[in-house]
Design an enzyme around this catalytic site. Structure first.
Site, PDB file in Angstrom:
ATOM      1  N   HIS A 232      40.999  39.235  36.326  1.00  0.00           N
ATOM      2  CA  HIS A 232      41.938  40.191  36.906  1.00  0.00           C
ATOM      3  C   HIS A 232      41.567  41.621  36.498  1.00  0.00           C
ATOM      4  CE1 HIS A 232      44.422  36.545  37.242  1.00  0.00           C
ATOM      5  NE2 HIS A 232      45.010  37.173  38.240  1.00  0.00           N
ATOM      6  N   ASP A 305      39.146  34.238  45.377  1.00  0.00           N
ATOM      7  CA  ASP A 305      40.280  34.713  44.596  1.00  0.00           C
ATOM      8  C   ASP A 305      40.557  36.139  45.075  1.00  0.00           C
ATOM      9  OD1 ASP A 305      42.307  34.825  42.720  1.00  0.00           O
ATOM     10  OD2 ASP A 305      41.059  34.184  41.044  1.00  0.00           O
TER      11      ASP A 305
END
Length: 379
Positions: A232, A305
């Site tokens: 992330h 993702d």
């Protein structure tokens, strides 16, 4: 008796073959009627905020303050020009059952007839169960389940309420093997640190969701369980060779694929001992085409993702990353921050010959198959 059993098996096989041929013909007809813009839109599964040009944010942590929980005129105008294949809802987009029902209904009417997706793994990643307005069953973690039977029952319960609330796809189960105790992003989201145990539970989760009328998604390929960093925020790496992954990380993914999972989500981790470079797996044809499609035999849709995550956005302009992902073999581009810019980048890549329209058609066929599958399992 054996003769009649054999004849019955042939009849069933023939019916299945005919059904598959009919669906393929329908998909080809749908594809032939789509414009290039409509095809490109199908490749994107986005946050609802990405359709609203009035929302500007630095990171996803800023989004809850906007309270986007209904379709507005700006979103409708954006979708008219940039149709979209899927929309992903997060906790801040969901208030209560009444609001969600209206939101889902209006989202489905947007151009592109988007599928509705959510991360509802169970445990700490549960956008709906962790909202007290819904009164849904909650689970400690995936690691807390003792048996595949318990996992299948939980997945059926999760899938049942997702089906009832209007969702098509659950971005679950986590098929990673939690082998690194210093891993800060997977941990107890994974079923086990034992690949064989994880494989049985991944298989059970996929089947439980489907039985409830929702499609699952295996994540995060080729395995995020033996890393330390969080993609992330930035770069993460696995130092394993493919042979090592094959004896650990691949075991749950193979089980999930055999169980019929129609989606696999890529990890943004680099695997230099496999690919020979630092490129994230999401952008690697070695990982996606040679390994996932070739060695594992996966024929479903490959979804990235979130492309707004630091492991991508801090290394690449995201519109360029979208094109690189498609070149690598991805079918669906997830959660891009500037949707119009990313859409135009892919469109330009086709118009300029960098990506062929035939390549786009390959992915759109898989996405249309996914939509047909969602319709078929929904009850």
């Amino acid at each position: 008796m054996k003769k009649y059993l054999w004849m019955g098996a042939l009849a069933v096989a023939g019916a299945l073959f005919a059904s598959c041929n009919r669906e393929a013909a329908v998909i080809e007809e749908e594809l032939s009627q789509m414009t290039l813009r409509e095809k490109v839109g199908q490749l994107f599964y986005i946050r609802p905020e990405s359709l609203d040009p009035g929302i500007e944010y630095a990171t996803s942590a800023d989004l809850p303050s906007f309270h986007l929980q209904e379709v507005n005129e700006r979103m409708e105008a954006t979708a008219a020009r940039y149709p979209v294949g899927g929309v992903v809802l997060f906790a801040h987009n969901i208030k209560d059952p009444e609001q969600l029902a209206d939101f889902v209904e209006d989202l489905r009417e947007l151009p592109g007839t988007p599928l509705l997706c959510v991360d509802e793994e169970g445990g700490r990643v549960a956008r709906l169960a962790n909202n007290p307005a819904f009164g849904l069953p909650k689970y400690e973690s995936m690691a807390a389940f003792r048996s595949p039977g318990e996992v299948k029952a939980a997945a059926f319960a999760i899938g049942s309420y997702l089906n009832r609330l209007g969702f098509d796809i659950d971005f679950a189960p986590v098929a990673d093997v939690n082998t690194n105790p210093e891993n800060i992003v997977i941990g107890k989201r994974a079923f086990s640190d034992n690949p064989a145990d994880a494989a049985k539970k991944v298989r059970a989760y996929v089947k439980g969701l489907r039985k409830a009328g929702v499609l699952g998604c295996l994540k995060h390929f080729p395995g995020h369980g033996d890393t330390q960093a969080d993609t992330h925020f930035g770069y993460a790496v696995s130092g394993k060779k493919w042979e090592e992954m094959a004896s650990c990380e691949m075991i749950p993914f193979r089980a999930g694929i055999r169980a019929g999972a129609p989606l696999v989500m890529t990890a943004h981790i680099s695997a230099p001992a496999v690919t020979g470079s630092e490129v994230p797996s999401t952008l690697s044809p070695v990982v996606l085409q040679e390994k996932l499609r070739g060695e594992l035999g996966f024929e479903g849709a490959i979804i990235t993702d979130a492309l707004e995550m630091g492991a991508i956005s801090r290394q690449y302009p995201v519109p360029e990353a979208c094109v690189l992902a498609l070149e690598a073999g991805v079918d669906i581009l997830l959660c891009v921050k500037d949707y119009p810019a990313c859409f135009e980048a892919v469109l330009s890549a086709v118009e300029e010959g960098r990506l062929s329209e035939e390549r786009i058609d390959e992915s759109v066929r898989r996405i249309l198959h996914l939509k047909h599958a969602a319709d078929a399992v929904r009850k």
